[in-house]
Design a protein around this motif. Sequence first.
Motif, short mmCIF file in Angstrom:
data_model
loop_
_atom_site.label_atom_id
_atom_site.label_comp_id
_atom_site.label_asym_id
_atom_site.label_seq_id
_atom_site.Cartn_x
_atom_site.Cartn_y
_atom_site.Cartn_z
N GLY A 251 0.94 -1.61 0.14
CA GLY A 251 -0.18 0.34 -0.41
C GLY A 251 0.91 1.32 -0.06
O GLY A 251 2.59 0.83 0.03
N ASP A 252 0.05 2.09 0.50
CA ASP A 252 0.33 3.43 -0.10
C ASP A 252 1.26 4.22 1.58
O ASP A 252 0.79 4.10 2.55
N PHE A 253 2.73 3.70 1.67
CA PHE A 253 2.78 4.05 2.66
C PHE A 253 5.29 4.59 3.10
O PHE A 253 5.32 3.96 2.28
N THR A 254 4.80 5.66 3.86
CA THR A 254 6.40 6.01 3.92
C THR A 254 6.63 6.14 5.64
O THR A 254 5.57 6.73 5.60
N LEU A 255 7.60 5.58 6.10
CA LEU A 255 8.18 5.76 7.19
C LEU A 255 8.89 6.54 7.84
O LEU A 255 9.75 7.19 6.99
N ASN A 256 8.32 7.73 7.94
CA ASN A 256 8.90 9.34 8.44
C ASN A 256 10.14 8.91 9.49
O ASN A 256 9.79 8.32 10.48
N GLU A 257 11.11 9.70 9.07
CA GLU A 257 12.43 9.58 10.13
C GLU A 257 12.67 10.89 10.52
O GLU A 257 12.70 12.22 10.09
N GLY A 258 13.21 10.74 11.76
CA GLY A 258 13.05 11.82 12.35
C GLY A 258 14.76 11.34 13.83
O GLY A 258 14.88 10.56 13.98
N PRO A 259 14.76 12.92 14.36
CA PRO A 259 16.01 12.20 15.67
C PRO A 259 15.36 11.75 16.44
O PRO A 259 13.99 11.91 17.28
N VAL A 260 16.04 10.50 16.94
CA VAL A 260 15.72 9.45 18.14
C VAL A 260 15.74 10.32 19.56
O VAL A 260 17.16 10.83 19.89
N VAL A 261 14.64 10.75 19.96
CA VAL A 261 14.91 11.58 21.70
C VAL A 261 15.39 10.49 22.24
O VAL A 261 14.87 11.23 23.88
N GLU A 262 14.62 9.70 22.94
CA GLU A 262 14.48 8.63 24.30
C GLU A 262 14.81 7.37 23.53
O GLU A 262 13.69 6.63 21.81
N ARG A 263 14.52 5.97 23.84
CA ARG A 263 15.30 4.76 23.96
C ARG A 263 14.88 3.92 24.54
O ARG A 263 15.46 4.13 25.85
N LEU A 264 14.74 2.90 24.66
CA LEU A 264 14.59 1.47 26.02
C LEU A 264 13.87 0.28 25.38
O LEU A 264 13.35 0.18 23.70
N ILE A 265 14.50 -0.35 26.28
CA ILE A 265 14.44 -1.89 25.45
C ILE A 265 13.59 -2.83 27.49
O ILE A 265 13.91 -1.69 28.09
N ALA A 266 12.18 -2.73 26.74
CA ALA A 266 11.72 -3.69 27.34
C ALA A 266 10.90 -4.43 28.11
O ALA A 266 10.72 -5.35 26.43
N PRO A 267 10.92 -5.20 28.87
CA PRO A 267 10.43 -7.11 29.12
C PRO A 267 9.27 -7.16 28.48
O PRO A 267 8.46 -6.16 28.51
#
Length: 397
Positions: A251-267
């Motif tokens: 389908g019609d889809f573009t993943l918008n990207e930008g600066p990552v301001v927070e990240r985590l790994i959650a169980p």
Amino acid sequence: MRTKVGIVGGGPAGLLLSHLLHLEGIDSVVLEDRSREYVEHRIRAGVLEHGTVELLTETGLGDRLQREGLVHQGVELRFLGVGHRIDFADLTGGRSITIYGQQEVVKDLIAKRLDDGGDIRFEVSDVRLDGLTSDRPTIAFAHDGAEETLECDVVAGCDGFHGVTRHAIPEGVLTEYDRTYPFAWLGILAEAPPSSEELIYTNHERGFSLCSLRSPTLSRLYLQVPPDERLENWPDERIWEELRRRTATTGDFTLNEGPVVERLIAPLRSWVAEPMQYGRLFLAGDAAHIVPATGAKGLNLAVADVRRLARGLVRLFERGETDLLEGYSDGCLRRVWRVQQFSWWMTSMLHRFDPADRYGPRLQISELEYVTSSRAAATTLAENYVGLPFDDGGSSS
Ligand code: FAD
Ligand code: PHB
């Protein structure tokens, strides 16, 4: 120090309980081990059920929520590279979900409690409970270098999964039920406009992904990763590359990207401790149960618990009757197990469990095809996702 309800934990459960009690003229003290700054900026859940929004709005917490919350009438399930929309409004008689960060709910609650003269102690430590089977339980704690004791009629354990209140219950009283999953979620918050207006849950041979959002300028994105994965292994470019692969569609889809301001790994974890009461201690929210985030239910379940607890406490303090409080644990656990099943089901349908298993993924596709083509099956997903009505079990006072 004395109060009617001593509340351990200033997350959504503890703060909302304190607010609901205040509206009924019942005083409480909230003891929180982190700073105000910390709890107001801890990024967690983002989806509010229909009933959660109604409750917050009806109790005077709706101003910013109504202005800034994003109402969603559906979600997309994407599999085999094709998107399928589940239309909540159509399937549930007009119910919806609202995207509004948990930390925003927490900010609103703290501001309201403090405005109303509420007593929240941040940065307490060494919380200890005593006398839980008497009618005068106490909470000892350290604050600002001093040892304090809070005498209460009732203690509410709202201190989350890593809290201490549950551990004050003697050995042998609680039964725990749990399930662990062979994966975790890597989550990012990115300064990029959401790629889609509604959430996209993707089943992909490389693993699950989820496109969510926080605002018209902030995307919240998740990837299934191994349970022991480390953030250092995921530079931004690898995260975006993997998200692009898993969300790819005809389908019609573009993943918008930008600066990552927070990240985590959650169980991801499913867990319940029963019963949710011992003497004058009542557990609520993550202190008593955890669900994997796939169903977006953790915060909403905490809200349902404290709504019920507040009603039971009002009955106790207004009429001296304990009937509703006696039914607290059983009443909560009916919803808790419904949500456990829903969250386990969504998790099972959307993640890769074993890379060597060829059978499981075929079952998942069959189930996804059924859920997106049968109105009955789609309704099951929709009505659980937007949240089943609160069950008051005779507590409508
Ligand atoms: P909590 O929010 O955990 O609040 C408990 C409070 O008690 C905290 O403020 C803590 O600091 C305090 N506390 C702990 N120990 C003590 C102590 N000894 N003394 C005093 N205070 C104490 N759900 C979703 O639906 N979607 C998500 O994306 C999602 N992401 C999550 C990510 C993470 C990392 C975590 C941990 C949870 C996530 N959840 C998510 C679940 C959801 O955020 C929780 O279900 C929700 O926060 C439950 O609220 P609560 O008030 O019961 O517990
Ligand atoms: C989120 O926006 O953080 C979110 C949304 C849906 C989920 C889990 C997390 O199922």
